[in-house]
Design an enzyme around this catalytic site. Structure first.
Site, PDB file in Angstrom:
ATOM      1  N   HIS A 299     -30.344 -33.476  65.613  1.00  0.00           N
ATOM      2  CA  HIS A 299     -29.420 -34.029  64.786  1.00  0.00           C
ATOM      3  C   HIS A 299     -27.903 -34.148  65.416  1.00  0.00           C
ATOM      4  CE1 HIS A 299     -32.703 -33.885  62.159  1.00  0.00           C
ATOM      5  NE2 HIS A 299     -33.262 -35.142  61.199  1.00  0.00           N
TER       6      HIS A 299
ATOM      7  N   LYS B 215     -24.403 -32.994  60.671  1.00  0.00           N
ATOM      8  CA  LYS B 215     -25.085 -32.663  60.255  1.00  0.00           C
ATOM      9  C   LYS B 215     -24.892 -31.506  59.163  1.00  0.00           C
ATOM     10  CE  LYS B 215     -29.761 -32.430  59.308  1.00  0.00           C
ATOM     11  NZ  LYS B 215     -30.331 -33.243  57.746  1.00  0.00           N
TER      12      LYS B 215
HETATM   13  P1  NAP Z   1     -22.662 -39.158  55.947  1.00  0.00           P
HETATM   14  O1  NAP Z   1     -21.934 -40.340  56.705  1.00  0.00           O
HETATM   15  O2  NAP Z   1     -21.468 -37.875  55.329  1.00  0.00           O
HETATM   16  O3  NAP Z   1     -22.055 -39.008  54.797  1.00  0.00           O
HETATM   17  C1  NAP Z   1     -22.248 -38.797  52.903  1.00  0.00           C
HETATM   18  C2  NAP Z   1     -21.267 -39.973  52.480  1.00  0.00           C
HETATM   19  O4  NAP Z   1     -21.176 -38.788  50.897  1.00  0.00           O
HETATM   20  C3  NAP Z   1     -20.066 -39.579  52.851  1.00  0.00           C
HETATM   21  O5  NAP Z   1     -19.294 -40.633  52.639  1.00  0.00           O
HETATM   22  C4  NAP Z   1     -19.399 -38.785  51.424  1.00  0.00           C
HETATM   23  O6  NAP Z   1     -17.598 -38.792  51.731  1.00  0.00           O
HETATM   24  C5  NAP Z   1     -19.683 -38.772  50.045  1.00  0.00           C
HETATM   25  N1  NAP Z   1     -20.001 -37.502  49.254  1.00  0.00           N
HETATM   26  C6  NAP Z   1     -19.210 -36.621  49.121  1.00  0.00           C
HETATM   27  N2  NAP Z   1     -19.525 -36.262  48.692  1.00  0.00           N
HETATM   28  C7  NAP Z   1     -19.309 -37.096  47.225  1.00  0.00           C
HETATM   29  C8  NAP Z   1     -19.057 -37.273  45.963  1.00  0.00           C
HETATM   30  N3  NAP Z   1     -19.024 -35.910  44.890  1.00  0.00           N
HETATM   31  N4  NAP Z   1     -20.190 -38.356  45.004  1.00  0.00           N
HETATM   32  C9  NAP Z   1     -19.612 -39.612  45.817  1.00  0.00           C
HETATM   33  N5  NAP Z   1     -20.083 -38.858  47.463  1.00  0.00           N
HETATM   34  C10 NAP Z   1     -20.409 -38.042  47.982  1.00  0.00           C
HETATM   35  O7  NAP Z   1     -23.969 -38.324  55.920  1.00  0.00           O
HETATM   36  P2  NAP Z   1     -24.931 -39.051  56.032  1.00  0.00           P
HETATM   37  O8  NAP Z   1     -25.509 -39.075  57.431  1.00  0.00           O
HETATM   38  O9  NAP Z   1     -25.009 -40.859  55.361  1.00  0.00           O
HETATM   39  O10 NAP Z   1     -26.090 -38.378  55.520  1.00  0.00           O
HETATM   40  C11 NAP Z   1     -25.966 -38.154  54.238  1.00  0.00           C
HETATM   41  C12 NAP Z   1     -26.988 -37.604  53.369  1.00  0.00           C
HETATM   42  O11 NAP Z   1     -28.838 -38.386  53.726  1.00  0.00           O
HETATM   43  C13 NAP Z   1     -27.380 -36.185  53.997  1.00  0.00           C
HETATM   44  O12 NAP Z   1     -27.656 -34.800  53.800  1.00  0.00           O
HETATM   45  C14 NAP Z   1     -28.691 -36.189  55.039  1.00  0.00           C
HETATM   46  O13 NAP Z   1     -28.830 -35.172  55.819  1.00  0.00           O
HETATM   47  C15 NAP Z   1     -29.609 -37.256  54.717  1.00  0.00           C
HETATM   48  N6  NAP Z   1     -30.158 -38.184  55.252  1.00  0.00           N
HETATM   49  C16 NAP Z   1     -30.945 -38.318  54.782  1.00  0.00           C
HETATM   50  C17 NAP Z   1     -32.594 -39.616  55.270  1.00  0.00           C
HETATM   51  C18 NAP Z   1     -33.258 -39.802  54.985  1.00  0.00           C
HETATM   52  O14 NAP Z   1     -34.328 -40.354  55.864  1.00  0.00           O
HETATM   53  N7  NAP Z   1     -34.332 -38.684  54.102  1.00  0.00           N
HETATM   54  C19 NAP Z   1     -32.101 -39.575  56.940  1.00  0.00           C
HETATM   55  C20 NAP Z   1     -30.095 -39.662  57.395  1.00  0.00           C
HETATM   56  C21 NAP Z   1     -29.285 -38.397  56.654  1.00  0.00           C
HETATM   57  P3  NAP Z   1     -16.528 -38.785  52.045  1.00  0.00           P
HETATM   58  O15 NAP Z   1     -17.382 -38.025  53.507  1.00  0.00           O
HETATM   59  O16 NAP Z   1     -15.476 -39.003  52.044  1.00  0.00           O
HETATM   60  O17 NAP Z   1     -15.947 -36.452  51.612  1.00  0.00           O
END
Ligand code: NAP
Length: 266
Positions: A155, A159
């Site tokens: 990844h 992550k």
């Molecule tokens: P990302 O780009 O870091 O996005 C996470 C977002 O959540 C950021 O904008 C962050 O804001 C925000 N956040 C953090 N704390 C929060 C809160 N208390 N309230 C509201 N928003 C909050 O990560 P990503 O790649 O999009 O991934 C997000 C999640 O999905 C991860 O857990 C990842 O492992 C998972 N994921 C799942 C799949 C699937 O198919 N299920 C696929 C890819 C990723 P800040 O950055 O400003 O803190």
């Protein structure tokens, strides 16, 4: 047909932005609010240039649910925030579709009990890519014939959790058909701790983190004179959105928690 009203938590994130686009492009869905702890009170259009409608931003999940009455929460945040949002949604009668990874088994069990008590649907899927679900299913099939298995997940370096939710789920699915087996030489020693990866019932899981990667996994099966590798690559985050879409439609018809996209695909 009435539209399914949706709140998205984490709309600025990499996955969250894709979800905002997918909901906007889906006629039967309507985005009613988003949860973002940094931009309370603003409109989503002020922080995402491709959004042209007035969607309110709330820092607190309960305020979003109370003021905009969504049917479904899509959570794509962090393990800590995601658990908090999912619990609040279930308590409020909002059906969660959770892509956030890194929940513990105890947390999943707690959410399961809550969904059961409230008699509403909840879908938690560590991987929404249909190809990844097939990779897990094919691996479970192969594991009936190959006992020695190493899972290598790769990844991007932002992550937070390791091993990935997909790797853990793959190991869990394989464990259901494979008898526990300690792999490698009985006397093997790690000269650098962690060299052999994480141990799940004797299976080894290795986590690679590099900028440039998105989400990739290969499951390697070894037997004398042969290696079988089953691999899936998500080359962009749009790959996850067909699974999110199916989950939003399905969660409306469920009265319990389902963990894993494979359990809702026919
Ligand atoms: P990302 O780009 O870091 O996005 C996470 C977002 O959540 C950021 O904008 C962050 O804001 C925000 N956040 C953090 N704390 C929060 C809160 N208390 N309230 C509201 N928003 C909050 O990560 P990503 O790649 O999009 O991934 C997000 C999640 O999905 C991860 O857990 C990842 O492992 C998972 N994921 C799942 C799949 C699937 O198919 N299920 C696929 C890819 C990723 P800040 O950055 O400003 O803190």
């Amino acid at each position: 047909m009435e539209k399914i009203k949706i709140t998205i938590a984490g709309p600025r994130g990499k996955m969250g932005q894709e979800a905002v686009k997918m909901v906007g492009d889906t006629v039967q869905f309507e985005l009613v609010s988003v949860i973002d702890y940094k931009h309370e009170g603003k409109s989503l259009a002020a922080i995402l240039p491709f959004v042209h409608t007035d969607i309110p931003i709330y820092a607190n999940a309960k305020d979003a649910f109370q003021n905009t009455a969504p049917d479904v929460l899509i959570d794509l945040t962090t393990p800590e925030a995601g658990f908090h949002h999912t619990k609040a949604a279930l308590e409020f009668g909002v059906r969660p579709v959770v892509g956030t990874t890194g929940f513990t088994n105890d947390q999943i069990e707690e959410l399961k009990q809550l969904a059961k008590a409230k008699e509403i649907g909840c879908i938690i899927a560590p991987n929404f890519a249909i190809g990844a679900v097939l990779m897990m299913k094919f691996s479970t099939w192969a594991a009936k014939y190959f006992q020695d298995i190493e899972i290598i997940e790769m990844h991007h370096d932002q992550k937070l959790d390791a091993p990935s939710g997909t790797a853990v789920k793959t190991a869990e699915m394989i464990s259901q058909v494979r008898t526990e087996k300690r792999q490698g030489h009985p006397n093997e020693k790690e000269t650098i701790p962690g060299a052999r990866g994480a141990d799940r019932q004797g299976m080894r899981i290795h986590s690679v983190r590099l900028p440039g990667l998105i989400a990739h996994q290969q499951v390697m099966f070894g037997d004398s004179g042969q290696i079988l590798t089953i691999r899936h690559d998500s080359t962009n985050r749009a790959s996850f959105m067909s699974g999110v879409k199916v989950s939003v439609e399905t969660v409306m018809k469920l009265d319990h928690l389902v963990y894993g996209l494979e359990n809702i695909l026919e």
